[in-house]
Design a protein around this motif. Structure first.
Motif, mmCIF file in Angstrom:
data_model
loop_
_atom_site.group_PDB
_atom_site.id
_atom_site.type_symbol
_atom_site.label_atom_id
_atom_site.label_comp_id
_atom_site.label_asym_id
_atom_site.label_seq_id
_atom_site.Cartn_x
_atom_site.Cartn_y
_atom_site.Cartn_z
ATOM 1 N N ASN A 252 8.295 11.663 13.118
ATOM 2 C CA ASN A 252 9.122 10.548 13.595
ATOM 3 C C ASN A 252 8.289 9.320 13.953
ATOM 4 O OD1 ASN A 252 11.496 11.954 13.279
ATOM 5 N ND2 ASN A 252 11.501 12.742 15.377
ATOM 6 N N ASN A 253 7.041 9.533 14.314
ATOM 7 C CA ASN A 253 6.170 8.424 14.688
ATOM 8 C C ASN A 253 5.255 7.981 13.550
ATOM 9 O OD1 ASN A 253 7.183 8.300 17.302
ATOM 10 N ND2 ASN A 253 5.756 9.862 18.038
ATOM 11 N N SER A 254 5.536 8.451 12.347
ATOM 12 C CA SER A 254 4.777 8.060 11.164
ATOM 13 C C SER A 254 5.615 7.102 10.323
ATOM 14 C CB SER A 254 4.404 9.296 10.342
ATOM 15 O OG SER A 254 3.658 10.214 11.120
ATOM 16 N N ALA A 255 4.972 6.400 9.390
ATOM 17 C CA ALA A 255 5.693 5.426 8.567
ATOM 18 C C ALA A 255 4.901 5.123 7.307
ATOM 19 C CB ALA A 255 5.937 4.138 9.355
ATOM 20 N N ILE A 256 5.620 4.638 6.296
ATOM 21 C CA ILE A 256 5.004 4.105 5.081
ATOM 22 C C ILE A 256 4.995 2.588 5.188
ATOM 23 C CG2 ILE A 256 5.456 3.705 2.633
ATOM 24 C CD1 ILE A 256 6.102 6.594 2.301
ATOM 25 N N GLN B 183 4.758 20.754 6.095
ATOM 26 C CA GLN B 183 4.632 22.184 6.338
ATOM 27 C C GLN B 183 4.523 22.395 7.840
ATOM 28 O OE1 GLN B 183 1.142 24.046 4.680
ATOM 29 N NE2 GLN B 183 1.962 26.106 4.930
ATOM 30 N N ASP B 184 5.468 23.136 8.394
ATOM 31 C CA ASP B 184 5.483 23.419 9.835
ATOM 32 C C ASP B 184 5.435 22.136 10.663
ATOM 33 O OD1 ASP B 184 5.471 26.159 9.277
ATOM 34 O OD2 ASP B 184 3.291 26.219 9.201
ATOM 35 N N GLY B 185 6.199 21.131 10.195
ATOM 36 C CA GLY B 185 6.307 19.890 10.947
ATOM 37 C C GLY B 185 5.138 18.939 10.784
ATOM 38 N N LYS B 186 4.222 19.227 9.863
ATOM 39 C CA LYS B 186 3.067 18.366 9.632
ATOM 40 C C LYS B 186 3.051 17.880 8.195
ATOM 41 C CE LYS B 186 -1.992 18.264 9.806
ATOM 42 N NZ LYS B 186 -3.225 19.056 10.066
ATOM 43 N N LEU B 187 2.827 16.566 7.979
ATOM 44 C CA LEU B 187 2.761 16.011 6.632
ATOM 45 C C LEU B 187 1.500 16.519 5.930
ATOM 46 C CD1 LEU B 187 3.769 12.322 7.438
ATOM 47 C CD2 LEU B 187 5.205 14.086 6.395
ATOM 48 N N VAL B 188 1.686 17.018 4.695
ATOM 49 C CA VAL B 188 0.547 17.621 3.982
ATOM 50 C C VAL B 188 0.313 17.033 2.596
ATOM 51 C CG1 VAL B 188 0.628 19.815 5.217
ATOM 52 C CG2 VAL B 188 2.032 19.514 3.164
ATOM 53 N N GLY B 189 1.300 16.303 2.035
ATOM 54 C CA GLY B 189 1.116 15.785 0.685
ATOM 55 C C GLY B 189 2.177 14.789 0.296
ATOM 56 N N HIS B 190 2.056 14.301 -0.938
ATOM 57 C CA HIS B 190 2.925 13.226 -1.428
ATOM 58 C C HIS B 190 3.261 13.490 -2.896
ATOM 59 C CE1 HIS B 190 3.557 9.140 -3.248
ATOM 60 N NE2 HIS B 190 4.315 9.011 -2.169
ATOM 61 N N VAL B 191 4.514 13.206 -3.270
ATOM 62 C CA VAL B 191 4.953 13.299 -4.667
ATOM 63 C C VAL B 191 5.458 11.934 -5.094
ATOM 64 C CG1 VAL B 191 6.486 14.404 -6.323
ATOM 65 C CG2 VAL B 191 5.628 15.717 -4.362
ATOM 66 N N TRP C 260 0.861 2.420 1.827
ATOM 67 C CA TRP C 260 -0.006 3.140 2.747
ATOM 68 C C TRP C 260 0.833 4.022 3.670
ATOM 69 C CZ3 TRP C 260 -5.389 2.243 2.726
ATOM 70 C CH2 TRP C 260 -5.797 1.217 1.865
ATOM 71 N N LEU C 261 0.241 5.136 4.076
ATOM 72 C CA LEU C 261 0.893 6.038 5.026
ATOM 73 C C LEU C 261 0.142 6.005 6.343
ATOM 74 C CD1 LEU C 261 2.848 8.371 5.852
ATOM 75 C CD2 LEU C 261 1.114 9.949 4.943
ATOM 76 N N TYR C 262 0.886 5.707 7.407
ATOM 77 C CA TYR C 262 0.342 5.828 8.757
ATOM 78 C C TYR C 262 0.888 7.112 9.363
ATOM 79 C CZ TYR C 262 0.052 5.445 13.798
ATOM 80 O OH TYR C 262 -0.172 5.721 15.117
ATOM 81 N N GLN C 263 -0.014 7.994 9.809
ATOM 82 C CA GLN C 263 0.398 9.245 10.420
ATOM 83 C C GLN C 263 0.241 9.177 11.932
ATOM 84 O OE1 GLN C 263 -1.895 12.079 7.601
ATOM 85 N NE2 GLN C 263 -0.074 13.228 8.213
ATOM 86 N N GLY D 60 -7.576 4.490 9.259
ATOM 87 C CA GLY D 60 -6.565 5.402 9.776
ATOM 88 C C GLY D 60 -5.305 5.526 8.950
ATOM 89 N N GLU D 61 -5.264 4.864 7.784
ATOM 90 C CA GLU D 61 -4.109 4.968 6.892
ATOM 91 C C GLU D 61 -4.536 5.564 5.552
ATOM 92 O OE1 GLU D 61 -0.981 1.493 8.040
ATOM 93 O OE2 GLU D 61 -2.685 0.886 6.804
ATOM 94 N N ILE D 62 -3.590 6.206 4.884
ATOM 95 C CA ILE D 62 -3.836 6.829 3.583
ATOM 96 C C ILE D 62 -3.189 5.970 2.504
ATOM 97 C CG2 ILE D 62 -3.350 8.851 2.147
ATOM 98 C CD1 ILE D 62 -3.356 10.499 4.753
ATOM 99 N N CYS D 63 -3.971 5.623 1.478
ATOM 100 C CA CYS D 63 -3.438 4.785 0.392
ATOM 101 C C CYS D 63 -2.709 5.655 -0.625
ATOM 102 C CB CYS D 63 -4.572 4.023 -0.292
ATOM 103 S SG CYS D 63 -3.982 2.906 -1.579
#
Length: 392
Positions: free
Chosen positions: A311-315, A367-375, A303-306, A292-295
């Motif tokens: 507000n309820n997500s975290a690295i 995008q529109d309040g949803k996480l879509v990518g990482h830089v 890791w990213l927890y969505q 359930g996490e993205i590396c």
């Protein structure tokens, strides 16, 4: 919406004489020598979507103004079609009757000229009101709408002055107000700022972007200035010898030029002023997912927890969690290093780089309040080397 389909524009008597030569690929000079005709636009196809600014650009004589002026009938079309979205649906403008064309010009499409085209014997407000009067509106409504538009461009107090009492930049604002007062969906702008001093031009570019956020018009804008095109355009169409060489986003124009001509055009452009977070980022589909996490980084054990919201997500770095914070435009000087920042798709690369450096974390994109990518550093390095992530 505006759509040009295979448009040819030839100036001179019996312009159809040039068409076989154009089809054979003969140059503008060869056509001129053989026929005495000027082939201004060649097989141009372009679609401008609702609510976008599309910039036609190129050197003098490239055909950009000639193409623009087919959209409202100021230039005839020798061959091809120009479609506009009207109150009757999508219509081919050049197949309409003269009365129908006049109706479209009055109600669906307006124009801002390079030379201001203000009538010196009228007041500023009367200049703005001129088109409204042609619609047959009552004097009270016309005056109210004119003052509203002048206030919108910061000239409300100048309503009863004559154009000669205004600076060049102010006169061009009157031109903008006049176009916006018509309340048309489409606005054509033919090098409207090119005759102005650089600082005034920059201010008016900012003004146009501000107004566009409020009014969401469909704008076709002619320019010979690449910096202006990159600043204003959602898309840019670069023209050469009457043909469209590349129609693309500003990022792809700079990072992925279609040919040597476009590459020479953008050779001295700094990508950090053009590329945005959408072009920079890696989408989450490209990352490994586990439990359930993205590396985001194997090296940093990041890791990213969505959760169900930003507000309820975290690295998470190992066992350390870092909450997310949505970045607000202008907040680059006081960055909380205890939080990872989230930016919109359109955030420029120079801002993303500053936030990456100041926060110490990679930057997430929403995008529109949803996480879509990482830089992260990898994505920034790719862009600096002239290669967008999507082109690996």
């Amino acid at each position: 919406m505006i759509e040009f389909k295979n448009v040819d524009v030839v100036f001179g008597k019996q312009p159809e004489r040039a068409l076989p030569l154009m089809d054979n690929g003969e140059s503008l000079q060869e056509i001129q020598e053989k026929t005495g005709l000027t082939a201004a636009v060649r097989n141009a196809s372009l679609k401008v979507g609702k609510g976008e600014i599309c910039v036609l650009m190129g050197l003098s004589g490239s055909g950009k103004s000639s193409l623009l002026r087919t959209a409202n009938g100021l230039n005839p079309v020798t061959r091809g079609d120009v479609f506009l979205e009207t109150d009757q649906g999508i219509q081919n403008f050049h197949e309409l009757s003269e009365d129908q064309r006049r109706h479209v010009r009055m109600n669906r499409i307006s124009m801002v000229f390079q030379k201001f085209a203000l009538m010196p014997w009228l007041t500023v407000a009367e200049n703005v009101a001129f088109g409204l009067e042609q619609k047959g509106l009552d004097k009270s409504t016309v005056r109210t709408k004119a003052i509203e538009q002048l206030t919108l461009v910061g000239l409300g107090e100048w309503a009863d002055k004559k154009p000669s009492e205004l600076s060049g930049g102010m006169q061009q604002r009157v031109g903008l107000a006049r176009a916006f007062a018509m309340e048309t969906d489409i606005i054509l702008m033919d090098e409207p700022f090119s005759a102005l001093d650089p600082l005034i031009r920059s201010d008016l570019q900012d003004e146009l972007l501000r107004l566009q956020k409020q009014l969401n018009k469909t704008v076709l804008f002619v320019s010979h200035d690449l910096d202006e095109a990159l600043k204003l355009g959602n898309h840019i169409a670069i023209m050469k010898d009457g043909a469209i060489v590349q129609h693309d986003t500003p990022e792809n124009i700079v990072m992925n030029p279609a040919d040597d001509y476009v590459e020479a055009f953008v050779a001295h452009t700094n990508p950090i002023d053009v590329v945005n977070a959408q072009a920079l980022m890696r989408r989450f589909d490209d990352f490994r997912e586990k439990q359930g996490e993205i590396c985001l980084s194997e090296r940093d054990d990041c890791w990213l927890y969505q959760g169900d919201s930003i507000n309820n997500s975290a690295i998470r770095y190992g066992d350390t969690k870092v909450p997310l914070e949505v970045w607000r435009d202008g907040d680059t000087d006081d960055v909380n290093k205890k939080r990872a920042l989230v930016v919109p798709l359109e955030t420029r690369m120079h801002t993303v780089m500053a936030l990456r450096y100041q926060s110490g974390h990679g930057v997430l994109v929403e995008q529109d309040g949803k996480l879509v990518g990482h830089v992260g550093d990898r994505e920034i390095y790719h862009a600096m080397l002239g290669k967008l992530i999507g082109d690996k």
